[in-house]
Design an enzyme around this catalytic site. Structure first.
Site, PDB file in Angstrom:
ATOM      1  N   HIS A 173      64.554  44.105  27.031  1.00 44.94           N
ATOM      2  CA  HIS A 173      63.291  44.324  26.323  1.00 44.94           C
ATOM      3  C   HIS A 173      63.499  44.872  24.906  1.00 44.94           C
ATOM      4  O   HIS A 173      62.539  45.268  24.269  1.00 44.94           O
ATOM      5  CB  HIS A 173      62.389  45.297  27.098  1.00 44.94           C
ATOM      6  CG  HIS A 173      61.738  44.709  28.305  1.00 44.94           C
ATOM      7  ND1 HIS A 173      62.415  44.514  29.481  1.00 44.94           N
ATOM      8  CD2 HIS A 173      60.476  44.250  28.526  1.00 44.94           C
ATOM      9  CE1 HIS A 173      61.586  43.988  30.386  1.00 44.94           C
ATOM     10  NE2 HIS A 173      60.413  43.807  29.825  1.00 44.94           N
TER      11      HIS A 173
ATOM     12  N   PHE B 106      63.186  37.169  26.269  1.00 44.18           N
ATOM     13  CA  PHE B 106      62.501  36.113  27.022  1.00 44.18           C
ATOM     14  C   PHE B 106      62.262  34.882  26.159  1.00 44.18           C
ATOM     15  O   PHE B 106      61.676  33.897  26.606  1.00 44.18           O
ATOM     16  CB  PHE B 106      61.220  36.641  27.666  1.00 44.18           C
ATOM     17  CG  PHE B 106      61.468  37.892  28.464  1.00 44.18           C
ATOM     18  CD1 PHE B 106      62.680  38.051  29.140  1.00 44.18           C
ATOM     19  CD2 PHE B 106      60.554  38.922  28.519  1.00 44.18           C
ATOM     20  CE1 PHE B 106      62.954  39.212  29.859  1.00 44.18           C
ATOM     21  CE2 PHE B 106      60.819  40.089  29.236  1.00 44.18           C
ATOM     22  CZ  PHE B 106      62.014  40.237  29.907  1.00 44.18           C
TER      23      PHE B 106
ATOM     24  N   TYR C 213      64.981  33.493  25.046  1.00 41.30           N
ATOM     25  CA  TYR C 213      66.230  32.752  25.258  1.00 41.30           C
ATOM     26  C   TYR C 213      66.054  31.469  26.074  1.00 41.30           C
ATOM     27  O   TYR C 213      66.709  30.468  25.773  1.00 41.30           O
ATOM     28  CB  TYR C 213      67.295  33.645  25.914  1.00 41.30           C
ATOM     29  CG  TYR C 213      67.666  34.880  25.112  1.00 41.30           C
ATOM     30  CD1 TYR C 213      67.474  34.951  23.737  1.00 41.30           C
ATOM     31  CD2 TYR C 213      68.232  36.001  25.734  1.00 41.30           C
ATOM     32  CE1 TYR C 213      67.802  36.093  23.008  1.00 41.30           C
ATOM     33  CE2 TYR C 213      68.576  37.145  25.010  1.00 41.30           C
ATOM     34  CZ  TYR C 213      68.354  37.185  23.666  1.00 41.30           C
ATOM     35  OH  TYR C 213      68.689  38.310  22.952  1.00 41.30           O
ATOM     36  N   PRO C 214      65.196  31.488  27.113  1.00 33.34           N
ATOM     37  CA  PRO C 214      65.029  30.216  27.837  1.00 33.34           C
ATOM     38  C   PRO C 214      64.513  29.087  26.940  1.00 33.34           C
ATOM     39  O   PRO C 214      64.666  27.919  27.277  1.00 33.34           O
ATOM     40  CB  PRO C 214      63.986  30.549  28.921  1.00 33.34           C
ATOM     41  CG  PRO C 214      63.957  32.021  29.026  1.00 33.34           C
ATOM     42  CD  PRO C 214      64.410  32.573  27.720  1.00 33.34           C
TER      43      PRO C 214
ATOM     44  N   LEU D 294      54.306  30.512  33.400  1.00 33.49           N
ATOM     45  CA  LEU D 294      55.385  31.412  33.009  1.00 33.49           C
ATOM     46  C   LEU D 294      56.692  30.632  32.815  1.00 33.49           C
ATOM     47  O   LEU D 294      57.508  30.528  33.728  1.00 33.49           O
ATOM     48  CB  LEU D 294      55.538  32.462  34.115  1.00 33.49           C
ATOM     49  CG  LEU D 294      56.044  33.841  33.724  1.00 33.49           C
ATOM     50  CD1 LEU D 294      55.847  34.802  34.874  1.00 33.49           C
ATOM     51  CD2 LEU D 294      57.454  33.827  33.247  1.00 33.49           C
ATOM     52  N   ALA D 295      56.874  30.064  31.632  1.00 31.76           N
ATOM     53  CA  ALA D 295      58.038  29.220  31.395  1.00 31.76           C
ATOM     54  C   ALA D 295      58.183  29.018  29.896  1.00 31.76           C
ATOM     55  O   ALA D 295      57.442  28.236  29.291  1.00 31.76           O
ATOM     56  CB  ALA D 295      57.864  27.872  32.099  1.00 31.76           C
ATOM     57  N   GLU D 296      59.127  29.716  29.309  1.00 36.58           N
ATOM     58  CA  GLU D 296      59.208  29.754  27.856  1.00 36.58           C
ATOM     59  C   GLU D 296      59.623  28.432  27.234  1.00 36.58           C
ATOM     60  O   GLU D 296      59.125  28.051  26.169  1.00 36.58           O
ATOM     61  CB  GLU D 296      60.148  30.877  27.418  1.00 36.58           C
ATOM     62  CG  GLU D 296      59.632  32.287  27.729  1.00 36.58           C
ATOM     63  CD  GLU D 296      59.781  32.696  29.184  1.00 36.58           C
ATOM     64  OE1 GLU D 296      60.433  31.964  29.945  1.00 36.58           O
ATOM     65  OE2 GLU D 296      59.228  33.750  29.575  1.00 36.58           O
TER      66      GLU D 296
ATOM     67  N   PHE E  66      58.845  38.985  24.991  1.00 35.12           N
ATOM     68  CA  PHE E  66      59.845  39.915  24.466  1.00 35.12           C
ATOM     69  C   PHE E  66      60.998  39.075  23.922  1.00 35.12           C
ATOM     70  O   PHE E  66      61.178  37.921  24.318  1.00 35.12           O
ATOM     71  CB  PHE E  66      60.386  40.843  25.560  1.00 35.12           C
ATOM     72  CG  PHE E  66      59.492  42.000  25.880  1.00 35.12           C
ATOM     73  CD1 PHE E  66      59.659  43.218  25.234  1.00 35.12           C
ATOM     74  CD2 PHE E  66      58.478  41.891  26.818  1.00 35.12           C
ATOM     75  CE1 PHE E  66      58.845  44.293  25.525  1.00 35.12           C
ATOM     76  CE2 PHE E  66      57.648  42.959  27.113  1.00 35.12           C
ATOM     77  CZ  PHE E  66      57.833  44.166  26.472  1.00 35.12           C
ATOM     78  N   ASP E  67      61.798  39.708  23.086  1.00 39.79           N
ATOM     79  CA  ASP E  67      62.948  39.043  22.465  1.00 39.79           C
ATOM     80  C   ASP E  67      63.801  38.265  23.451  1.00 39.79           C
ATOM     81  O   ASP E  67      64.058  37.070  23.280  1.00 39.79           O
ATOM     82  CB  ASP E  67      63.815  40.087  21.744  1.00 39.79           C
ATOM     83  CG  ASP E  67      63.654  41.467  22.363  1.00 39.79           C
ATOM     84  OD1 ASP E  67      64.021  41.631  23.543  1.00 39.79           O
ATOM     85  OD2 ASP E  67      63.132  42.365  21.675  1.00 39.79           O
TER      86      ASP E  67
HETATM   87  C1  LIG Z   1      61.975  35.011  31.574  1.00 38.60           C
HETATM   88  C2  LIG Z   1      60.921  36.061  31.542  1.00 38.60           C
HETATM   89  N1  LIG Z   1      59.780  35.820  30.883  1.00 38.60           N
HETATM   90  C3  LIG Z   1      58.824  36.761  30.789  1.00 38.60           C
HETATM   91  C4  LIG Z   1      58.987  37.985  31.370  1.00 38.60           C
HETATM   92  C5  LIG Z   1      57.928  39.080  31.227  1.00 38.60           C
HETATM   93  N2  LIG Z   1      57.285  39.355  32.510  1.00 38.60           N
HETATM   94  C6  LIG Z   1      57.677  40.373  33.288  1.00 38.60           C
HETATM   95  S1  LIG Z   1      56.890  40.370  34.766  1.00 38.60           S
HETATM   96  C7  LIG Z   1      55.994  39.015  34.383  1.00 38.60           C
HETATM   97  C8  LIG Z   1      55.059  38.424  35.394  1.00 38.60           C
HETATM   98  C9  LIG Z   1      55.783  38.070  36.648  1.00 38.60           C
HETATM   99  O1  LIG Z   1      54.908  37.483  37.567  1.00 38.60           O
HETATM  100  P1  LIG Z   1      55.394  37.083  39.019  1.00 38.60           P
HETATM  101  O2  LIG Z   1      56.599  36.220  38.924  1.00 38.60           O
HETATM  102  O3  LIG Z   1      54.237  36.537  39.742  1.00 38.60           O
HETATM  103  O4  LIG Z   1      55.887  38.430  39.670  1.00 38.60           O
HETATM  104  P2  LIG Z   1      55.005  39.731  39.955  1.00 38.60           P
HETATM  105  O5  LIG Z   1      54.965  40.516  38.704  1.00 38.60           O
HETATM  106  O6  LIG Z   1      53.659  39.280  40.387  1.00 38.60           O
HETATM  107  O7  LIG Z   1      55.749  40.435  41.028  1.00 38.60           O
HETATM  108  C10 LIG Z   1      56.295  38.585  33.087  1.00 38.60           C
HETATM  109  C11 LIG Z   1      55.677  37.439  32.416  1.00 38.60           C
HETATM  110  C12 LIG Z   1      60.202  38.200  32.050  1.00 38.60           C
HETATM  111  N3  LIG Z   1      60.468  39.368  32.645  1.00 38.60           N
HETATM  112  N4  LIG Z   1      61.139  37.230  32.123  1.00 38.60           N
END
Ligand SMILES: Cc1ncc(C[n+]2csc(CCOP(=O)(O)OP(=O)(O)O)c2C)c(N)n1
Ligand SMILES: Cc1ncc(C[n+]2csc(CCOP(=O)(O)OP(=O)(O)O)c2C)c(N)n1
Ligand SMILES: [Mg+2]
Ligand SMILES: [Mg+2]
Lengths: 359, 381, 359, 381
Positions: free
Chosen positions: A147, A104, A106-107, A76-78, A101-102
């Site tokens: 979002h 996301f 930005y990073p 999870l790292a754009e 999403f749009d």
């Molecule tokens: C910077 C960013 N990228 C992507 C997302 C979309 N997104 C929302 S929740 C999620 C998963 C989060 O996983 P985790 O950090 O393990 O937290 P959990 O949902 O398990 O509480 C993602 C990818 C976001 N909110 N922010």
């Protein structure tokens, strides 16, 4: 929102052979699937694009069909996703990156602005980066904050990127195929609220569409031109229908690609109609409409009966779900702008002499 | 098995069943910087001679490039004087098919890899951004935005592995660069995907003026490896034999498919940050002097002399070769590059857009008018 | 470049009491110093802002005078710097963040776009963030890649930010003081190539300047208006001087703040002159000029003798040092645009009736 | 001594003099997740009773909020069912003057801290972004962009320390969020500046559909602490007594000025990612069932029963209270919020710009016209 599509991507492929109602989501899915089948260098990567098929199910079934190495769930790292895609492209792959999403995306801006957009230029053409960055964008789906951003102004202001956005099911397929095939990096903006819009379309014989860089006249008209793109195209078409009651016959131009910009089609239309309104969801100030209106004016000044007007989102952060309808440009606001196009004007075409000056 | 189904990768389990993915102990870096010179270790004389030639030329290259800034032939030069052991070793541990990802300070590594020094200096001369074809020597563009090239090295190594090529990517970054988010994301991707990537951190004690103590509180930068589940190595960055050894091991490990390694090389930048910097503002001469006594070129020469591998003649020959290299570089850099302003529009997209064609035409007309005015003086500066 | 200023910040303070030549760099330094002296909540943070005084020496002497807690060298991480500043502002401090160069602000874009610009709005006004983000921007200093970007379009397209940029020594001081005092986040764009520009100015009695949000007519004229800001202001003034030879008396408007935008001053000028050229270094396409030209046209259409033209950087990544002069809008290009303002036009003021329509 | 002159902060020295800044050994996390329940450890009965009440209400709150999505009263709800021990403990370890930095999943922590649940759910109902005044309970806005709030917690703690206030900031993030660059930058700033910040990672095994094994290859997420030079702690996230204990220790450490701690709590999300998610796509029911046997509420109830701290009456009372809370919440959420669209323009800047005034007027006119047409139906939806 998500349940509506569970499994449709895969099933659709097997069963649909003729032109039947298909959603934009299905067409996008099919575009990636066909690109991956044809070209083994095409790789899809992003958050949740694998087993889940993406939060919008646009990558549904791709991992199943092509394996995890071709359609890959990333950490999870754009910035990491796009930066990794840069390296993959350097080695001859053709990455298709999904930003969830749009906001996301930005990073990943530093990677996009400082590397993706510039690499061909920095290396005198030796290291092109054929990367497609898919970004679901815009509002109207009741999403909570972060979002629903319309971030196209950032991409437009970055030389080296193509910025493409479909408004129809056929374009969703055709433009995404073209984006993936392009040797330039393409920011491919997918209007979220059109994901479930439908049209007759055949996944087996997708109709050819105009290339990236061409606008399309979606509705011919004579009174004024609505210049628009993505999620606002249906709004403008609806407005054009409604405008007939007022006696206006509006032309609707769907830009399809913001970069490269199709001055020719847009200006031909505005020269014909003499009036134009630019319509988009993004905030007005500093948004795409300024550029578009300025270009039209530079090129068509003496054909204009009135200043080019803009109907855009307000100059505010995107509102919460319960208030978004007040922010989004709707039919009434478009018609209101059309009404302000100085129909009472006594303007008449100026002598030929001036035409040369519009560069 | 896909690249993502790594052995030992863990899924969460209720705590009674929890176990760490791997034993963290082997990931912990060396307790002190790994050294070879002065330890009496067995060393390959041929390798030492090769390294010596490179170090001597490298030092001279740094001096020459700095001189070129004074003569206005380079816009700026971030010198790697004092860090030549890292620069040279990074280049020499790689095979031809491997890739080097240098940061903005690492032109010397590119040159040591075989790149034409004039091309390597293109960015800093200012005639173009990347002065070379990255595919010729498999050297990625020098990266000015710090740490942003680390994910590129990961992606390239990942792609090579997917294609079945046993290519390794070695990426260089400074101590300051380890603070950037991109460093973290790159190491994590590399670890999860087990890409054949080697990360070399040159810890030269400063990020411009900011000393290490304001950059990190870690036991060492190599300790960061543990948090990604990859091994960390700590090495005396001025001991060229040690750096070469540690990097070679990391490269081989990567080539064997065992994944990435983080190497921290402890070194020191003897010159200012760049020619434009005033280092007296943030550090004492005394500190610099301490490090001069641990100079990579001298360390090696002392060792080789002690081992009878460096007689005066060999030493002189190395230094003469370096002088010749410098003279050639100086002469070539004194020629004005021939530039075509119309290039500005050629490499923005695969094909010029209508707008770029218009803009190119406008510039061409301007240049023609200028040229006419100046009677053919053209557009070189 | 850097040696020229070694130590001047400190020395200047002690010795200069009357109006003497001062550089913009000195004025900026003094603005921070005075703000810190007056308000203990003002904190400066960034890379190399301490002992070194910043790579441009703009923070010279601040750590010495106020201590490391007030002017702090941070780890090398721009998102971390701005994100930390957000937290500091939440607790009542007034952080002034230095981004070392334009392109190195990109890693902080997510913090800027998703938090800094939106926090007041997200919290219904309860959590304003009085953060100043100083960004040295623009080219003309022979910087290698990633050191000369004109990134103002990104900031302008982000509602919630003020975007301010001085062109004079007095404004450098006055606007930076205003930015630091502002309860809104301000992106303070410092034109690198004007850092060493000089004017008579007294650090002890800095002259008051107009507030953020007001443009200034830097040179009155009647033939046409040059609308510009930051590094292009001196270029436009020079062009105006040169234009006298051609018989044009040009008015030069220095915007000073891109957000809020001073429609009133700009439109008053254009309505008077009937012609306008917008001049900036940023790439033309999607750049600030589009917005500015569009706004002028919307508001002054029937006063315009010709379309508002734009003189801007090309739509390319910023060029290498040896080629930058071809990219930067210079006097000739400005004059060339002025020449294209259709002076042969037979246009005359339209009857009053139409004026109402210019909203 | 300024906050930047930390004891033990190191400057580089030539390798003979090199030493790690701190001994890494004490930074290494627990060898397995810290547990208290079921271990026979001494526990404070009053604390257990408090935690129990919170857990039971927390579970009910999660259920109620999920139900509200089905009734269209919430746009979306990311449930923390199964993670209540972390949510509750995070809230309870803090003093009133401390700050909580929740992520988007942590409305329960805010509620446990004393926030009105309707305000806590404002974001997810969709009437505004942050539904509450962050200063009222010192709870930062729920952070949707993952990990971006971690540097905020660091900055706030830093500011408090500079002002001489002994305030601690506790920030919550998921396992997925640890991959973001902001996580890295925040931990590094906190470590270098020794800010009183506690980082709580709720490792619930998934980031939406992505399992931990695709997120990290680290021995544990707590091991990341070593690379910043701060202690890492590993705790059974479903053992509310253990989470409370470990977090309390971290908070006290921070308050004593000894700097930040990284805590990894191993837990599990029993519900889907949000009501809109289909978890069957990426995990087996069998796995979920394993975790149900390690349910935080049951673990505590079993322990308390065994210790004779929970008779049937007390248990029933807790559950009744939870029902009442749920009923109140349901009733209040069934009322339509009264919204004023003109608010859209009020909080963009301290003062409306000319342009925003114009736009506000335009909307006002539209609404008036609409209102006239609809005969006073106004603008609530
Ligand atoms: C910077 C960013 N990228 C992507 C997302 C979309 N997104 C929302 S929740 C999620 C998963 C989060 O996983 P985790 O950090 O393990 O937290 P959990 O949902 O398990 O509480 C993602 C990818 C976001 N909110 N922010
Ligand atoms: C993203 C980014 N931020 C800031 C800079 C400006 N800058 C150039 S070099 C430098 C210091 C780098 O320090 P370090 O990583 O230790 O490398 P070294 O210069 O010591 O080789 C800085 C801050 C940059 N190039 N990129
Ligand atoms: Mg360094
Ligand atoms: Mg998780």
């Amino acid at each position: 929102m998500t349940t509506a599509t569970t499994g449709t991507g895969q099933d659709a492929r097997k069963t649909e052979t003729a032109r039947k109602p298909a959603t934009m989501a299905q067409a996008l899915n099919r575009a990636m699937r066909d690109a991956m089948a044809e070209d083994p260098t095409v790789h899809v990567l992003g958050e949740d694009v694998g087993a889940l098929g993406g939060v919008f199910r646009i990558t549904d079934g791709l991992t199943k069909e092509f394996g995890e190495d071709r359609c890959t769930d990333t950490p999870l790292a754009e910035a990491g996703i796009l930066g990794t895609a840069v390296g993959m492209a350097m080695y001859g792959l053709r990455p298709v990156v999904e930003m969830q999403f749009d906001a996301f995306a930005y990073p990943a801006f530093e990677q996009l602005l400082s590397h993706v957009a510039k690499m061909r230029n920095r290396t005198r053409g030796r290291m092109p980066l054929p990367i497609t960055v898919r970004v679901p964008y815009g509002g109207g789906i009741g999403g909570v904050e972060h979002h629903s951003d319309s971030s196209e102004a950032y991409y437009m202001a970055t030389p080296g990127l193509h910025v493409v956005t479909p408004a129809t099911v056929a374009d969703a397929y055709g433009l995404l195929r073209a984006a993936i095939a392009s040797d330039d990096p393409v920011v491919f903006l997918e209007p979220k609220r059109l994901y479930w819009s439908r049209a007759d379309w055949s996944p087996e014989a997708p109709e050819p569409v105009a290339p990236i860089g061409r606008a399309e006249v979606r509705r011919a008209g004579t009174s004024a031109t609505l210049v628009t793109y993505g999620p606002s195209v249906p709004v403008c078409l609806e407005a054009a229908d409604a405008a007939r009651e007022e006696g206006w016959d509006l032309e609707v131009v769907d830009l399809r690609s913001l970069v490269p910009f199709d001055d020719e089609t847009v200006c031909a239309s505005v020269r014909r109609t003499g009036r134009a309104v630019v319509v988009h969801e993004a905030s007005g100030f500093g948004g795409p409409g300024g550029e578009i209106a300025a270009r039209i004016t530079e090129r068509c000044f003496h054909h204009l009966e009135a200043p080019v007007l803009r109907v855009a989102g307000f100059d505010i952060p995107y509102p919460p779900p319960m208030l978004e309808r007040h922010h989004l440009p709707g039919v009434d606001r478009v018609l209101d702008a059309v009404a302000r196009l100085q129909w009472e004007s006594e303007w008449t075409e100026r002598p030929e002499a001036f035409e040369g000056g519009t560069r | 098995m896909t690249v993502l189904e790594q052995p030992g990768a863990y899924r969460p389990a209720p705590p009674p069943a929890w176990r760490p993915r791997t034993d963290p102990a082997p990931l912990l870096p060396d307790r002190e910087p790994y050294r070879l010179l002065g330890t009496g270790a067995e060393l390959d004389p041929t390798l030492l001679r090769t390294l010596h030639g490179h170090l001597v030329r490298g030092r001279r290259y740094n001096r020459q490039a700095t001189a070129l800034t004074k003569q206005g032939r380079l816009a700026v030069y971030p010198s790697s004087t004092g860090q030549e052991a890292c620069e040279v070793a990074a280049a020499l541990v790689l095979e031809e098919r491997d890739w080097l990802f240098p940061s903005y300070r690492d032109t010397l590594a590119a040159v040591a890899r075989g790149m034409d020094p004039v091309e390597a200096l293109g960015l800093l001369r200012g005639d173009w951004h990347t002065g070379y074809d990255p595919y010729e020597h498999r050297v990625a563009p020098l990266s000015t935005p710090l740490a942003t090239h680390l994910p590129h090295a990961v992606g390239l190594a990942h792609a090579a592995r997917l294609k079945g090529d046993d290519v390794v990517a070695l990426a260089m970054v400074g101590d300051g660069g380890t603070s950037e988010g991109d460093f973290h994301e790159a190491l994590n991707f590399a670890a999860v995907w087990r890409t054949p990537t080697v990360f070399l951190v040159q810890n030269n004690g400063f990020a411009i003026s900011v000393p290490l103590a304001k950059q990190t509180a870690a036991p060492s930068l190599a300790h960061k490896a543990v948090g990604y589940g990859i091994p960390g190595r700590l090495v005396d960055g001025n001991d060229v034999a040690a750096v070469h050894q540690v990097l070679s091991e990391a490269v081989e490990r990567a080539r064997r498919g065992e994944g990435p390694t983080l190497v921290e090389a402890i070194t020191y930048r003897l010159d200012a940050h760049t020619n434009a910097d005033d280092a007296t503002r943030y550090r004492d001469d005394a500190e610099v002097e301490t490090w001069r006594e641990h100079d990579p070129v001298e360390l090696l020469e002392r060792e080789m002399t002690a081992r009878g591998l460096l007689d005066e003649a060999t030493r002189e020959r190395a230094h003469e070769e370096a002088e010749e290299m410098a003279a050639r570089l100086r002469a070539r850099m004194n020629e004005d590059p021939v530039l075509d302003p119309m290039d500005l529009f050629d490499h923005v997209y695969a094909e010029k857009t209508t707008q770029l064609r218009e803009q190119a035409e406008r510039l061409r007309a301007e240049l023609a008018a200028e040229g006419a005015e100046e009677n053919g003086e053209g557009d070189e500066r």
